[in-house]
Design an enzyme around this catalytic site. Structure first.
Site, PDB file in Angstrom:
ATOM      1  N   LYS A 127     -11.797  -3.816   9.873  1.00  0.00           N
ATOM      2  CA  LYS A 127     -10.539  -3.097  10.099  1.00  0.00           C
ATOM      3  C   LYS A 127     -10.514  -2.477  11.494  1.00  0.00           C
ATOM      4  CE  LYS A 127      -8.048   1.083   8.850  1.00  0.00           C
ATOM      5  NZ  LYS A 127      -8.071   2.328   8.066  1.00  0.00           N
ATOM      6  N   ASP A 145      -5.416  -2.007   5.862  1.00  0.00           N
ATOM      7  CA  ASP A 145      -5.733  -0.672   5.368  1.00  0.00           C
ATOM      8  C   ASP A 145      -5.208  -0.564   3.941  1.00  0.00           C
ATOM      9  OD1 ASP A 145      -2.974  -0.354   5.557  1.00  0.00           O
ATOM     10  OD2 ASP A 145      -3.092   1.605   6.532  1.00  0.00           O
TER      11      ASP A 145
END
Length: 217
Positions: A127, A145
């Site tokens: 991420k 996310d």
């Protein structure tokens, strides 16, 4: 309901992408940064914290530790004091200093620009790496996310909950140029409209293209 072909899935994703682009034309992360190191540090700090909260502490943090070399030599106790309001400050301090030392020792003090190198840095998962690739180096990168994970499932783009599998699924149905902006727009849409417990489907501009998987159950 008939199984959606890959081509139909791509067409639906393209329609949704165009609609979200009109709704959120300036889609980017809301963290403040000026350099690759600052982006990496701010993203590490954003875990379990709001971007607003991070933006309140980073001006002083970046003034005192403007780059990886400065952070690598930092006093952990002082860093903890500077970032305490972001939560989990001890773990984040270890991650910041560990990342900085890795960057100094292995990459000459410069944040690397490939996924393979970024994920070798302490505190950096896919991420964070995708945020850096997309927003600093302007490379195709899909950020997953909690909002993106929820929306991609509700929209029927993936059956997975694992962020890496979601990332790969989305890469199959979107052109690379759309990866970063689309993921950022999903985050904004997830915050404002497609919220977790009570999505505002009646006010949603992409409701006509959304199968609402899992909604209301």
């Amino acid at each position: 309901m008939a199984r959606e072909s890959l081509e139909d899935l791509k067409k639906r994703a393209a329609r949704i992408s165009r609609t979200l682009a009109k709704l959120y034309p300036k889609a980017r992360i809301s963290l403040d940064f000026k350099t690759p190191w600052q982006c990496l540090a701010a993203t590490i700090l954003s875990a379990q914290s709001t971007d607003l909260g991070v933006n309140l502490v980073t001006p002083r943090l970046f003034k005192e530790y403007p780059d990886a070399r400065a952070m690598a030599a930092a006093d952990p106790r002082h860093v903890e004091q500077l970032i305490v309001r972001t939560g989990f400050f001890r773990q984040k301090t270890r991650a910041l200093i560990g990342a900085a030392r890795k960057i100094v020792e292995d990459y000459g003090g410069e944040v690397p620009s490939t996924m393979e190198e970024l994920v070798k840095i302490p505190g950096v998962g896919r991420k964070t790496a995708n945020v850096i690739l997309g927003h600093v180096f302007h490379k195709p990168a899909f950020v997953v996310d909690t909002h993106v994970r929820r929306l991609t499932y509700r929209l029927g783009f993936t059956k997975h909950t694992d962020p890496t599998k979601i990332e790969f699924d989305m890469q199959k149905i979107l052109p690379p140029k759309d990866w970063t902006p689309f993921s950022m727009r999903l985050i904004l849409h997830g915050r404002q409209i497609c919220i977790a417990r009570q999505p505002k489907c009646e006010a949603c501009a992409i409701a006509g293209d959304c199968p609402r998987i899992g909604v209301g159950k």
